[in-house]
Design a protein around this motif. Structure first.
Motif, short mmCIF file in Angstrom:
data_model
loop_
_atom_site.label_atom_id
_atom_site.label_comp_id
_atom_site.label_asym_id
_atom_site.label_seq_id
_atom_site.Cartn_x
_atom_site.Cartn_y
_atom_site.Cartn_z
N THR A 118 -0.67 5.44 7.39
CA THR A 118 0.49 5.07 6.54
C THR A 118 -0.20 4.56 5.29
OG1 THR A 118 0.82 2.75 6.88
CG2 THR A 118 1.92 4.22 8.43
N ASP A 119 0.55 4.67 4.15
CA ASP A 119 0.16 4.35 2.87
C ASP A 119 0.37 2.76 2.59
OD1 ASP A 119 2.93 3.68 2.75
OD2 ASP A 119 3.22 5.29 1.05
N TRP A 124 -2.09 -2.08 14.87
CA TRP A 124 -2.17 -1.88 13.63
C TRP A 124 -3.38 -2.34 12.94
CZ3 TRP A 124 0.62 2.00 11.02
CH2 TRP A 124 1.89 2.26 11.69
N SER A 175 2.96 0.90 2.89
CA SER A 175 4.10 0.27 2.37
C SER A 175 5.07 -0.49 3.08
CB SER A 175 4.99 1.58 1.75
OG SER A 175 5.21 2.40 2.71
N ARG A 176 4.70 -0.31 4.45
CA ARG A 176 5.60 -1.32 5.55
C ARG A 176 4.79 -2.48 5.75
NH1 ARG A 176 6.76 3.21 10.03
NH2 ARG A 176 4.68 3.71 9.49
N ASN A 177 3.50 -2.90 5.17
CA ASN A 177 3.11 -4.20 5.59
C ASN A 177 3.10 -5.18 4.28
OD1 ASN A 177 0.43 -3.82 4.06
ND2 ASN A 177 -0.10 -2.40 5.59
N GLU A 178 2.86 -6.37 4.42
CA GLU A 178 2.89 -7.34 3.40
C GLU A 178 2.06 -7.29 2.48
OE1 GLU A 178 4.84 -11.45 4.83
OE2 GLU A 178 2.95 -11.00 5.78
N ARG A 190 -2.37 2.99 12.99
CA ARG A 190 -1.95 2.59 14.33
C ARG A 190 -2.50 3.11 15.22
NH1 ARG A 190 2.41 4.33 18.06
NH2 ARG A 190 2.87 6.14 16.62
N GLU A 209 -1.24 7.39 14.06
CA GLU A 209 -0.51 7.24 12.59
C GLU A 209 -1.57 6.74 11.69
OE1 GLU A 209 3.58 5.70 11.19
OE2 GLU A 209 3.16 5.26 13.14
N ARG A 239 0.20 -4.33 1.48
CA ARG A 239 0.67 -3.04 0.70
C ARG A 239 -0.74 -2.46 0.96
NH1 ARG A 239 5.16 -3.88 1.88
NH2 ARG A 239 6.76 -4.42 0.67
N ASP A 247 -3.02 1.72 6.18
CA ASP A 247 -2.85 1.16 7.70
C ASP A 247 -3.18 2.27 8.79
OD1 ASP A 247 -0.40 1.42 7.81
OD2 ASP A 247 -0.14 -0.71 8.14
#
Length: 156
Positions: A138-139, A115, A141-144, A151, A136, A146, A149
């Protein structure tokens, strides 16, 4: 394992307990130089503690040591692939990252994933050059942090 990058010789080796602080400092300098707009989730002391108590003792951590004994880069592998890859800012663009990626491919011959933040366009170009493809977005929301990111995956 001694390797040559940009005319300079590096020892690429597993990190030891004594490397934790230097590896954390490489991470901090590299992150701050490459990602000035991305808020770090932890302060300097938190990052150093993470390297001392988690990254080096519990993770598959590799370092590149230059001929003078200074750490020039750090790579952390997890089961899926590259979890962390950071170089001293002045070492970027001279082939040291190439050595780390080659080592990761050697150690994970079935494939790799990683990532990186969407704003890190130089990392995107680097990984694409090494045969990774974007899988992929993402917005964040799954990383510290925020932070949005991406993949990337590599299949042999």
């Amino acid at each position: 394992m001694d390797l040559v990058s940009g005319g300079e010789r590096f020892a690429l080796r597993p990190a030891t307990e004594g490397d934790a602080e230097a590896a954390a400092n490489v991470w901090l300098r590299s992150y701050d130089a490459a990602l000035p707009s991305v808020r770090r989730a932890h302060d300097d002391d938190g990052v150093r503690a993470w390297f001392r108590y988690v990254v080096v003792p519990e993770c598959e951590t590799w370092v590149a040591e230059d001929g003078g004994g200074a750490l020039a880069g750090v790579m952390v592998l997890d089961e899926a692939g590259i979890d962390q890859l950071y170089l001293e800012p002045e070492r970027r663009g001279h082939g040291l990252g190439d050595l780390f990626v080659a080592k990761a491919k050697e150690l994970r011959p079935g494939g790799l994933e990683l990532w990186t933040f969407q704003v890190n366009e130089s990392a995107h170009r680097f990984y694409l050059r090494h045969g990774f493809t974007e899988a992929e977005r993402t917005d964040g929301s799954r990383n510290e942090e925020r932070e949005p990111d991406v993949r990337f995956v590599w299949q042999p």
